[in-house]
Scaffold this motif. Structure first.
Motif, mmCIF file in Angstrom:
data_model
loop_
_atom_site.group_PDB
_atom_site.id
_atom_site.type_symbol
_atom_site.label_atom_id
_atom_site.label_comp_id
_atom_site.label_asym_id
_atom_site.label_seq_id
_atom_site.Cartn_x
_atom_site.Cartn_y
_atom_site.Cartn_z
ATOM 1 N N GLY A 84 29.826 41.589 18.272
ATOM 2 C CA GLY A 84 28.822 40.889 17.482
ATOM 3 C C GLY A 84 28.999 39.383 17.577
ATOM 4 N N THR A 85 28.330 38.671 16.698
ATOM 5 C CA THR A 85 28.211 37.217 16.812
ATOM 6 C C THR A 85 29.291 36.500 16.001
ATOM 7 O OG1 THR A 85 25.838 37.527 17.071
ATOM 8 C CG2 THR A 85 26.595 35.308 16.538
ATOM 9 N N PHE A 86 29.991 35.588 16.661
ATOM 10 C CA PHE A 86 31.043 34.810 16.007
ATOM 11 C C PHE A 86 30.868 33.328 16.308
ATOM 12 C CE2 PHE A 86 32.592 39.077 16.213
ATOM 13 C CZ PHE A 86 33.177 39.246 14.970
ATOM 14 N N ILE A 87 31.254 32.523 15.347
ATOM 15 C CA ILE A 87 31.055 31.077 15.455
ATOM 16 C C ILE A 87 32.396 30.368 15.354
ATOM 17 C CG2 ILE A 87 29.961 29.065 14.400
ATOM 18 C CD1 ILE A 87 27.767 30.853 13.420
#
Lengths: 275, 275
Positions: A84-87
């Motif tokens: 998934g999306t990580f910042i």
């Protein structure tokens, strides 16, 4: 993350003075815990938190997402398994708190961006106690162009100076007493700066002395726990890099982390700067 | 990224049918180029792009940021030197296009999140030609809870089948002619699936044959360039993992990348799925 104390409540009050609608999120964010950290035992006191918020009489909405709402692909603590999306906010996430907690600010940045998009606030309120977090979130907002104004609330302290923190619940009254060594060390460094001292080593040595003394006392009194310093830092307020010499007119974040038994506490003071 | 062709214009038209206000961004995003890629020579045709957009008579605003607006801390191509906020969609960014371009989708995800926050659209339009990009942006929107609906526009093709792409400007007419081998290979694989073939190796072998034949012809005719296949893929539409057997009723993304001289072109076809 809930387990609210006066520091949190103060941020909520500050929000209600700035904004017609106040939303509080409570979410213990797995992504900011490492595999060997205290995710499972992190204090969760939801019904008490809600009572406290109700008593403020200014909260319009409390957002209590489930882990699967925030991480639909799940959130294993081992980074290799994460999907998934990580910042990440590169440059200011891996020193200081990021040294011992390399994924901490990645977890914080990621969840805060999600909360921003869900709640869509115009203003957001963070506590100064987590100074590096404030710097990271400020960069996140600026870099990703979130149309949000950030406010930083002053650190609330116990009468003895100990910064309020949900993790203080792990400490016995005696531990809390000796935990103040961190605040005292930071205060001494700040006073040194205030008196015009600009040499990093001299400034830090005064801080180390205070911690060493407290560590020694705790050991001698055989109190059943130890104090162990993680770090003391005098860093640039923007880059969070250690300052070798503190130039005249330049500010600094004076911060540190201390183990009190197995509990790690952090604190900071600002010299001629804001977050 | 500008250098607009019919594929882009079609997305703009689609947007104008869905939305009362249409904003087009044109920005050649350094963060999605590797140090040895074509950032410097990427085609930039701004005044022609603006003419094309004007002729559509449905664009309300064109957003033309400078690099420093989007990357205030600068954006060196070497990842170790990069500072600031970056976004990664883990799990679907490192296969297929991500194999040879490991930072590509990190750059795409990061710039798209910034554009979303600046423009704050309700709908966003991407082209199917970049299928993996569509999957990554769909995950970005869902994972970070952007309140945005994504639409995917069909790939526009030249009369010979070659997918329209800004990079086609690098190709001579003869190159364009042989570049269709990629589309032909993908079509053959899709036809195989349509006829009920479910064995991965058999499906792919038909595609490889077409590419090999074209490669051989180009070599024999001594045309001054080479064809070189990067990959052909039959992948799960959600996980983007290679499918070993294509289960009945399950869709697939059939995709590939081909070097035509030094220019790398990509293309894809969808079987029983959407992006």
């Amino acid at each position: 993350m809930g387990s609210l104390h006066e520091g949190h409540l103060n941020l909520v009050k500050q929000a209600s003075e700035h904004c017609p609608i106040v939303v509080v999120s409570i979410f213990v964010n797995p992504a900011q815990f490492g595999p060997n950290e205290d995710l499972d035992k992190y204090p969760r006191t939801l019904s008490h938190d809600l009572e406290l918020l109700r008593s403020l009489n200014c909260v319009d909405s409390v957002f209590l997402p489930k882990v699967k709402d925030i991480y639909p692909s799940g959130i294993p603590l081992e980074i290799e398994k994460q999907k998934g999306t990580f910042i990440e906010v590169k440059g200011i996430s891996h020193q200081l708190e990021g040294t011992t907690r390399p994924l901490f600010f990645r977890g914080v940045s990621t969840v805060v961006a999600k909360l921003f998009n869900i709640v869509q606030p115009n203003h957001t309120f963070f506590g100064q106690k987590d100074a590096q977090q404030c710097a990271v979130i400020r960069a996140l907002i600026s870099d990703l162009h979130f149309p949000i104004e950030m406010h930083v609330g002053a650190t609330k302290r116990e009468h003895n100076g100990l910064a309020m923190s949900s993790r203080n619940q792990y400490l016995t009254p005696e531990m809390r007493n000796y935990a103040t060594a961190l605040y005292n060390a930071l205060t001494t460094i700040k006073n040194g700066l205030g008196k015009g001292e600009r040499n990093r080593e001299i400034l830090l040595s005064k801080g180390y002395e205070i911690i060493e003394e407290a560590t020694k006392t705790v050991k001698e009194k055989n109190l059943g726990f130890e104090l162990k310093l993680d770090y003391l830092s005098v860093a640039d307020p923007t880059t969070l890099e250690e300052l070798q010499e503190i130039e005249e007119g330049k500010g600094a974040i004076i911060s540190g982390a201390l183990f009190v038994g197995t509990t790690r506490i952090i604190d900071n003071l600002l010299f001629n700067c804001t977050l």
